[in-house]
Design an enzyme around this catalytic site. Structure first.
Site, PDB file in Angstrom:
ATOM      1  N   ASP A  92      -0.044   3.736   0.289  1.00 28.76           N
ATOM      2  CA  ASP A  92      -0.074   2.795  -0.824  1.00 28.76           C
ATOM      3  C   ASP A  92      -1.244   3.161  -1.732  1.00 28.76           C
ATOM      4  OD1 ASP A  92      -2.310   1.927   0.505  1.00 28.76           O
ATOM      5  OD2 ASP A  92      -1.426   0.066   1.216  1.00 28.76           O
ATOM      6  N   ASP A 270       8.352  -1.398   4.691  1.00 26.03           N
ATOM      7  CA  ASP A 270       7.214  -1.332   5.605  1.00 26.03           C
ATOM      8  C   ASP A 270       6.721  -2.749   5.829  1.00 26.03           C
ATOM      9  OD1 ASP A 270       4.149  -1.784   4.433  1.00 26.03           O
ATOM     10  OD2 ASP A 270       5.664  -1.499   2.887  1.00 26.03           O
TER      11      ASP A 270
END
Length: 381
Positions: A92, A270
């Site tokens: 991320d 996720d």
């Protein structure tokens, strides 16, 4: 070097089965990505994670930049070698953790200045620095820096954050190209923001699609809004994104959320839920959730699921797992995390097979009904 490519294999309604190719292998979708925040999936060995069926794990830019440091990881051969995971890694941008964890943060159009939650040291995260860190880590799939705000929020605040994220998307894409990401077989995702405002979601998706990213992530959901709002935003957003690129719903979620999101066209997910739940005595199974803290399991010789391919689910009794949880043994965390990740991966595999067979609607109905029924045959000593 493999290119970052997406290939649609089959569809059933809006549900899609596909393959994502990265420099470190093939990712079969719908895919669930176990979260390895600090270079490890908590309570799991990497070979165990792989054996559950995972093709990709997630690493966190914010945590890894603070400890052990992106430059150090790069000197040691990159995150794949550092954590002994030779398969695909997604990172991320670090933006969400800056907003939620960092101290004394100050945000403007250039980026965000913050103090580490670990030691109070001062750092600056810009779109360019976020991409630099992800490049140093060697991530196969990288995210633009964005601003994610929690809901509920005013429409003006949602619009401001969304448009700032669009400006940061352009800068992230330029930095990714300058660092040679495409030549390394890496992919960069733009992140759709816009909160729970349909017009802003559409604007964000259209602007990002015009920038031609390697893939598209849907951010700013599962941050406090009800499930029906999340699904409504997906139904608004997904038709505006290219059908030839992967779609990743960030931070989601429960098995129910995942199945319903696949039904609407999402490819990748996720969430910390299966690993966090495993560390707190909660097992995910085809019967729904089983709370091993509950005394009803103390004399139950049955495994969590005798049909499972996962040894943690198949080879240990509920009574033993209950004992481990009550005793605070580390093995309980290891076994239940293993079970949970294996269940999530079996769920993804089942959806892939159903999409190819054209039976996804039935699979969805049967799976949801199984969770609703729960484990309807309690042990009778």
């Amino acid at each position: 070097m493999s290119r970052y490519t997406y290939r649609l294999i089959a569809s059933d309604g809006m549900a899609r089965r596909s393959e994502l190719t990265t420099a470190h292998g093939l990712v079969k979708t719908p895919a669930f990505m176990p979260v390895g925040t600090q270079g490890t999936v908590k309570a799991m060995y990497t070979d165990q994670v792989r054996a559950t069926g995972a093709d990709v794990v997630l690493g966190n830019t914010y945590h890894l930049m603070l400890r052990p440091g992106a430059e150090r990881v790069a000197r040691l051969g990159g995150l794949h070698r550092f954590m002994n995971w030779p398969h695909t890694i997604l990172t991320d941008s670090g933006g969400f953790q800056v907003m939620s964890l960092a101290q004394l943060r100050k945000l403007d159009e250039t980026g965000v200045k913050f103090r580490s939650h670990l030691d109070g040291s001062e750092h600056v995260l810009t779109p360019e620095r976020s991409i630099e860190i992800q490049g140093l880590l060697g991530a196969d799939i990288q995210m633009q820096l964005d601003e994610c705000i929690r809901l509920p929020a005013s429409e003006d605040e949602v619009a401001r954050a969304m448009r700032l994220s669009l400006a940061w998307a352009e800068r992230s894409k330029a930095a990714f190209a300058a660092m040679g990401g495409p030549e390394k077989g890496q992919g960069l995702h733009g992140i759709v923001q816009g909160g729970d405002v349909k017009s802003l979601r559409i604007e964000s998706a259209r602007e990002l699609a015009a920038m031609d990213f390697g893939g598209y992530s849907i951010g700013g959901l599962a941050v406090g809004e009800p499930q029906d709002v999340m699904l409504d935003m997906l139904e608004t957003t997904l038709p505006e994104l290219p059908e030839t690129k992967p779609r990743y719903l960030m931070g989601v979620g429960t098995p129910e959320d995942i199945v319903e999101s696949v039904a609407r066209g999402v490819d990748m997910f996720d969430c910390v839920l299966p690993t966090r739940a495993g560390r707190h005595g909660l097992a995910y199974t085809r019967f729904g959730k089983i709370n091993l803290k509950n005394a009803r399991h103390a004399d139950d010789p049955r495994p969590l699921d005798e049909t499972s391919n996962c040894p943690a689910a198949r080879d240990y009794s509920r009574a033993y797992l209950h004992h481990l949880v009550k005793a605070g043994e580390a093995l309980s965390m290891m076994l239940l995390t293993w079970n949970n990740l294996a269940y999530y991966q079996s769920l993804m595999a089942g959806m892939r097979e159903a999409i190819s067979a054209g039976t996804f609607a039935g699979f969805r109905e049967e799976t949801l009904a199984g969770w609703a029924r729960g484990d309807i045959a309690p042990h009778v000593p």
